[in-house]
Design a protein around this motif. Sequence first.
Motif, mmCIF file in Angstrom:
data_model
loop_
_atom_site.group_PDB
_atom_site.id
_atom_site.type_symbol
_atom_site.label_atom_id
_atom_site.label_comp_id
_atom_site.label_asym_id
_atom_site.label_seq_id
_atom_site.Cartn_x
_atom_site.Cartn_y
_atom_site.Cartn_z
ATOM 1 N N PRO A 66 -11.811 2.855 -2.737
ATOM 2 C CA PRO A 66 -11.626 3.819 -1.649
ATOM 3 C C PRO A 66 -12.607 3.633 -0.499
ATOM 4 C CG PRO A 66 -12.384 4.917 -3.671
ATOM 5 C CD PRO A 66 -12.198 3.474 -4.003
ATOM 6 N N LEU A 135 4.499 4.654 8.495
ATOM 7 C CA LEU A 135 3.850 5.791 7.824
ATOM 8 C C LEU A 135 4.570 7.108 8.133
ATOM 9 C CD1 LEU A 135 0.088 4.865 8.278
ATOM 10 C CD2 LEU A 135 1.284 5.091 6.111
ATOM 11 N N ALA A 136 5.341 7.131 9.200
ATOM 12 C CA ALA A 136 6.048 8.364 9.568
ATOM 13 C C ALA A 136 7.443 8.431 8.955
ATOM 14 C CB ALA A 136 6.136 8.479 11.092
ATOM 15 N N VAL A 137 7.841 7.374 8.248
ATOM 16 C CA VAL A 137 9.198 7.327 7.685
ATOM 17 C C VAL A 137 9.169 7.879 6.251
ATOM 18 C CG1 VAL A 137 11.101 5.797 7.042
ATOM 19 C CG2 VAL A 137 9.732 5.299 9.083
ATOM 20 N N PRO A 138 10.083 8.807 5.924
ATOM 21 C CA PRO A 138 10.135 9.311 4.548
ATOM 22 C C PRO A 138 10.324 8.167 3.559
ATOM 23 C CG PRO A 138 11.575 10.608 5.972
ATOM 24 C CD PRO A 138 11.095 9.436 6.786
ATOM 25 N N LEU A 163 8.614 9.048 -12.053
ATOM 26 C CA LEU A 163 7.333 9.512 -11.508
ATOM 27 C C LEU A 163 6.338 8.364 -11.338
ATOM 28 C CD1 LEU A 163 6.630 12.949 -13.231
ATOM 29 C CD2 LEU A 163 7.296 12.505 -10.862
ATOM 30 N N ASP A 164 6.369 7.411 -12.284
ATOM 31 C CA ASP A 164 5.430 6.282 -12.175
ATOM 32 C C ASP A 164 5.718 5.443 -10.936
ATOM 33 O OD1 ASP A 164 3.977 6.964 -14.384
ATOM 34 O OD2 ASP A 164 5.172 5.739 -15.763
ATOM 35 N N GLY A 167 4.713 7.460 -7.934
ATOM 36 C CA GLY A 167 3.248 7.486 -7.868
ATOM 37 C C GLY A 167 2.677 6.175 -7.352
ATOM 38 N N TYR A 170 3.276 5.864 -3.701
ATOM 39 C CA TYR A 170 2.385 6.792 -2.996
ATOM 40 C C TYR A 170 0.966 6.210 -2.922
ATOM 41 C CZ TYR A 170 0.201 11.215 -1.607
ATOM 42 O OH TYR A 170 -0.494 12.185 -0.933
ATOM 43 N N ARG A 171 0.562 5.566 -4.009
ATOM 44 C CA ARG A 171 -0.761 4.934 -4.030
ATOM 45 C C ARG A 171 -0.849 3.851 -2.956
ATOM 46 N NH1 ARG A 171 -2.086 0.060 -7.419
ATOM 47 N NH2 ARG A 171 -4.323 -0.252 -7.187
ATOM 48 N N ALA A 173 0.990 3.513 -0.267
ATOM 49 C CA ALA A 173 1.049 4.129 1.064
ATOM 50 C C ALA A 173 -0.308 4.736 1.429
ATOM 51 C CB ALA A 173 2.142 5.194 1.102
ATOM 52 N N GLY A 174 -0.988 5.291 0.431
ATOM 53 C CA GLY A 174 -2.322 5.859 0.663
ATOM 54 C C GLY A 174 -3.324 4.786 1.063
ATOM 55 N N ALA A 177 -2.602 4.018 4.578
ATOM 56 C CA ALA A 177 -3.071 5.104 5.449
ATOM 57 C C ALA A 177 -4.574 5.007 5.696
ATOM 58 C CB ALA A 177 -2.729 6.464 4.825
ATOM 59 N N ARG A 178 -5.316 4.651 4.654
ATOM 60 C CA ARG A 178 -6.768 4.489 4.825
ATOM 61 C C ARG A 178 -7.083 3.492 5.931
ATOM 62 N NH1 ARG A 178 -10.779 6.032 1.417
ATOM 63 N NH2 ARG A 178 -9.973 7.459 -0.122
#
Lengths: 254, 389
Positions: A66, A135-138, A163-164, A167, A170-171, A173-174, A177-178
């Motif tokens: 991170p 990043l703005a696209v669903p 969910l995996d 998840g 999402y990871r 994309a995060g 985003a950083r």
Amino acid sequence: MAKFSREVHTVDGVKTVVHTAGSGEPLVFFHGAGTVDGFDFAEAWTDRFRVIVPYHPGFGESGDDPTFTDLHDYVMHYLELFDLLKLDRFNLVGLSLGGYLAAKFASEHGHRVKKLALIAPAGMIDPQHPMMDILAVPGDQVPGLLVSNFEVLKKHLPAQPDLDFIGERYREAGTVARLLWEHPGDPKFMRYLHRVKNPTLILWGDEDKIIPVQQAETWRKFIPNADIKVFKGAGHLVHLEKPEAVEAVAKFLS
Amino acid sequence: MSAALRFNSMHFMPYVHLPENHKEHKSLWVNFSNKHYDPDKGYDLYQRYLRELVLADQLGFDAIVVNEHHNTVYSMMATPNLLAATLIPQTKHAKICVWGTPPNFMYPNRLAEEYAMLDVLSKGRLEVAFPLGTGMEYWANPVNPATAREKFKESLKIIVQAWKEDGPTSFYGNFYTYRFLNPWPRPYQRPHPPCYIVGTGSPETIEIAAEFGFGYSAVFVTQQRAAELNENLRKRAHHFGHTIRPEQTPIMSFVYVAETQERAEQEYIGHLQRFFEDFTRTTPQFLAPPGYLSVDQLKMRAAMADKLHGTFDFKAISNAFFVAVGTPDNVANQIGDWTQRMKTNHVNCVTHVADMPHWKTVKNLTMIAEEVMPRLRSRAPAAHRMAAE
């Protein structure tokens, strides 16, 4: 064609997974902002190259760091990894965000790079032909934007995302985003891009919905020693849609 | 510890004039066009909502609560400090709770200054809460959701340092550099106004409250989850050398009181339904911008959203969440039960929801103040023995 074997390294405390296969001159591939499409396509290179595919920190099988908030952190990470792998000089291929990273790496450490191939690279600020702000696209709309022929991507996606899977996306994309949330483009990157002196090939699909194909010409203005190959009927993941794009990279690097 | 049970009246100040086709919009947050905002109607609503908050003070509520949201019909309180400044001269006794501005959306020294101004202006009636800000706010403000928690924590450090230590001090962090941290004025209350963290239960946020010894206001969580979160806060705060007092864990509740149970439900349920179905309506993407949640939290919430998916069920919602609707006796009993189980004496009542008309809000405020509060206060000591244990 050789199958990939998996190596796990620790680079400055970060678990770094590297897939390697084949023999010949080294070819390093930098993946893009998502890893769902996998690296099967790269097997086509293994009869001529030693193919080295690392997962960037924060993506796929590699661990998270991170403290990475800037693309330059990835440049430093790869300097460490290449030293560790005793890779002195190699061919570098980058896709999308990985193309941005590859070009940045080459602008700073061009002597380590033999030839450079950029597949629909990100990072260019081109107001006439702007990149889509992904990043703005669903999330559920992203796969449909990546390719022209959805069938080639479909086999990499679960029929029903669990969910995996959600998840993991999402990871990733995060992680993006950083790096890019506040400043999707970095004018400094373009300022120093002319330092890329390596023979360079720029590949693009003419139906790319994420980064317009017109950006290929913009890239050539910054990198004088570059050729462009455009593939008709292909989207952003041109290497998945057009095996001839994968072959064009191999030919150029040979 | 004060034995008195404390009642807040909380308002969201929603913009209630939704276009007829609003159901076609998946989200009434973030990208719901502000062309739908009519300033004339907004003026009337502000006048009315402010009167409702002032009335709460006049009726004897202990505190009035404003909060901050952006790009949404859910709330017209984009900068709650402006409302607090408006309310201070119109109120006498009630604490003014700004619960609150997400520190990430302001320079920390500036937030410390504004809160100190409000505290001095009100002669020490200010209470503040620090939210991380909902995911939706990160689409509206130019702040990275993926580094939001680190930035949030650094901002809190700066604010607390600015309030606690004589200036000038300096601060060298990852996000901010202060060579002369020396905000004027200082808060009226020493060392600073009571502080809370607001959250929906991320363990990372509770850890921050525990570390600073702040209160924690769990919002939009079930009773069971609130109890777990409060317990965890007490434990973690103890680890950092703080003892959490009962008033530091307010219960955020939806309360409506009328003469009979039937009448209360008949007058209220439609508004609560529209609150959940319309005013909070948004998309998973806006709720969780990239990096805003840990992957574990994202998966947990995605699983929960799947479970909750379905039609509005008042009975289920009122059993699971802090919802008290009914006669003064029933509502007093429910609130009494909550305060005992949650080990708190602090009840934060949402007294207006969605498109509830003025007359119902006035009636509700009056019934709570004149019928519910006296019933609970007469038996408060028993509740508080429990709470203090």
